[in-house]
Design an enzyme around this catalytic site. Structure first.
Site, PDB file in Angstrom:
ATOM      1  N   LYS A 101       0.968  -1.312   0.025  1.00  0.00           N
ATOM      2  CA  LYS A 101       0.038   0.058   0.014  1.00  0.00           C
ATOM      3  C   LYS A 101       0.813   1.162   0.106  1.00  0.00           C
ATOM      4  CE  LYS A 101      -3.893   1.972   2.611  1.00  0.00           C
ATOM      5  NZ  LYS A 101      -4.955   1.719   3.722  1.00  0.00           N
ATOM      6  N   SER A 122      -9.844   1.726   2.768  1.00  0.00           N
ATOM      7  CA  SER A 122      -8.840   2.610   1.933  1.00  0.00           C
ATOM      8  C   SER A 122      -7.937   1.672   1.132  1.00  0.00           C
ATOM      9  CB  SER A 122      -8.108   3.702   2.548  1.00  0.00           C
ATOM     10  OG  SER A 122      -7.175   3.105   3.599  1.00  0.00           O
ATOM     11  N   SER A 150      -9.948  -0.463   6.914  1.00  0.00           N
ATOM     12  CA  SER A 150      -9.296  -0.302   5.513  1.00  0.00           C
ATOM     13  C   SER A 150      -8.753  -1.758   5.080  1.00  0.00           C
ATOM     14  CB  SER A 150      -8.462   0.858   5.355  1.00  0.00           C
ATOM     15  OG  SER A 150      -9.055   1.929   5.368  1.00  0.00           O
TER      16      SER A 150
HETATM   17  N1  GLN Z   1     -13.466   4.288   6.175  1.00  0.00           N
HETATM   18  C1  GLN Z   1     -12.326   4.596   7.494  1.00  0.00           C
HETATM   19  C2  GLN Z   1     -12.128   6.133   7.392  1.00  0.00           C
HETATM   20  O1  GLN Z   1     -12.210   6.739   6.529  1.00  0.00           O
HETATM   21  C3  GLN Z   1     -11.284   3.684   7.497  1.00  0.00           C
HETATM   22  C4  GLN Z   1     -10.258   3.994   6.704  1.00  0.00           C
HETATM   23  C5  GLN Z   1      -8.851   3.281   7.318  1.00  0.00           C
HETATM   24  O2  GLN Z   1      -9.080   2.149   7.785  1.00  0.00           O
HETATM   25  N2  GLN Z   1      -7.683   3.406   6.961  1.00  0.00           N
HETATM   26  O3  GLN Z   1     -11.411   6.668   8.147  1.00  0.00           O
END
Ligand code: GLN
Length: 443
Positions: free
Chosen positions: A50, A125, A149
């Protein structure tokens, strides 16, 4: 696609060929926009990374304009551990900008398509990491999970994704979003591979001040262990019929595998949403203050220092990131700090206690990952609607627990994933239950 377990047994020349084949296939599937860049040069089993994890000499950008041109001067601890075990970083995967999102639609590089349906999001994400594994253009990948995410994109793309206990995997070299929530974890084709990759990256690291000095014993999942598994009727009632059907299917599979199923209840998850978004945005607002045009990446043209800061941040950050910096600054500002930030920490504490109470009588909790299958691009009409879709994943981060998402069912060609949540530092049981469920579903 060859599994991670199989790839680890390949001789050097065959690994070199594998990297070449993967790069070629990735090129053929370019329209997915899942890889931001490739690097075939490394030696070892190729692992997709990532774009918020430092790989020495790679451009690492968190899929943001503000980090364009930044080259990582060092390896994250997880990357160092990969190299020590005969694996090597292979490509940078697309993501929501600074890991803020649930759909990979906010990336500076444009959206990633779901390999199962190009009209739908891969989740986020870590959408790029999930998509490359699901599309057969990676053996395995690393993602990060602050509020779901890893698990949610894994569920949307039909692969396995695991978030370790907070403190179990070093955050050294992971670009900070919500530092009290962030964890790196494996995204793989199956549960066994997740355990293998987890074993490689887990363990104490003195360079991360929140790394837990709890001994990490390498895990071999035992699918024959009989467990007590909690199900959450008051959670599942709000999920879509498709997810409810998958949930019932998983319960039957677990029962037939000899596990005991008991009903438990957890606090209304609407409190998770509020506590999470206040905490995550507050932490993000301070973490992202370092991107000032002086130290990293992009710098806007300006006549003075103040103007340079202002322009760099205005031009460099995307809309969602700016929204969160503003809201995070607001909840930390004097006069509002007690009403929002402190209150969120109290709620967070209650959520943690609630899980601890439930775990006095069960080994694992079975929960949905998302309210429904992967949604269509642009279908979430407001930021709040997007935040609400995280309802089933963020409690786990607030409580710091390990959880693994795995595909359980399918509906109209779209995968449905569910997660097993474990006690803090009891990854062993999470993998035992997950492998048992995986086996029962496939049989
Ligand atoms: N969707 C969540 C956020 O926007 C989690 C994102 C993540 O785990 N990085 O914060």
């Amino acid at each position: 696609m060859i599994t991670l377990k199989e790839a680890l047994g390949l001789p050097k020349e065959e690994l070199r060929q594998l990297r070449k084949d993967l790069a070629k296939r990735a090129e053929e599937k370019k329209e997915l926009n899942a890889y931001i860049a490739m690097d075939e040069s490394g030696e070892g089993v190729p692992i997709a990374i990532k774009d918020n994890i430092q790989v020495k000499d790679w451009e690492v950008t968190c899929a943001s304009k503000i980090l364009q041109g930044y080259v990582a001067p060092y390896d994250a601890t997880v990357v160092e551990r990969l190299r020590q075990s005969g694996l090597a970083p292979f490509g940078r995967t697309n993501m929501d900008e600074f890991a803020m999102g649930s759909s990979t639609e906010t990336s500076f590089y444009g959206k990633t398509l779901n390999p199962k349906d190009p009209n739908r999001v891969p989740g986020g994400s870590s959408g790029g990491s999930a998509a490359v594994v699901a599309a057969g253009i990676a053996v395995a990948a690393l993602g990060s999970d602050t509020g779901g995410s890893i698990r949610q994109p894994a569920a949307f793309c039909g692969i396995v994704g695991m978030k370790p206990t907070y403190g179990r995997v070093s955050r050294y070299g992971l670009a900070a979003y919500g530092s009290s929530l962030d964890q790196i974890g494996p995204m793989t084709q199956n549960v066994e591979d997740a355990a293998i990759l987890y074993n490689i990256i887990a363990g104490y690291d003195h360079r991360d001040s929140t790394s837990a000095s709890v001994e990490h014993t390498p895990i071999t999942p035992d699918p024959d262990r009989k467990l007590t598994i909690g199900i959450v009727p008051n959670y599942i009632k709000d999920a879509s019929p498709t997810v409810q059907k998958a949930y019932d299917k998983a319960i039957e599979a677990l029962k037939s595998a000899g596990h005991e199923i008991v009903e438990v209840s957890l606090m209304d998850a609407k409190y998770d949403i509020a506590a999470y978004y206040i905490t995550a945005m507050a932490e993000a607002s301070t973490n992202l203050s370092r991107y000032d045009g002086v130290r990293y990446g992009y710098r806007a043209e300006a006549t003075g220092l103040r103007q340079m800061y202002k322009r760099t941040r205005s031009e460099g950050f995307g809309e969602e990131v700016k929204r969160r910096i503003l809201l995070g600054t607001f909840v930390l500002s004097s006069g509002y700090y007690d009403a929002y930030y402190i209150k969120a920490q109290k709620v967070r504490h209650l959520i943690k206690e609630e899980y601890e109470k439930v775990f006095q009588s069960v080994d694992l909790i079975l929960s949905p990952v998302a309210p429904d299958v992967a949604f269509e691009f642009g279908s979430k009409k407001s930021p709040l609607e997007m935040y609400l879709s995280d309802v089933y994943t963020i409690g786990v981060n607030l409580a710091g627990l390990p959880a693994l998402s795995l595909p359980v069912d399918e509906s109209g060609g779209l995968p449905v994933g569910l997660q097993l949540i474990g006690k803090a530092f009891d990854e062993q049981t999470v993998f035992d239950g997950a492998m048992s469920l995986e086996r029962a579903i496939r049989s």
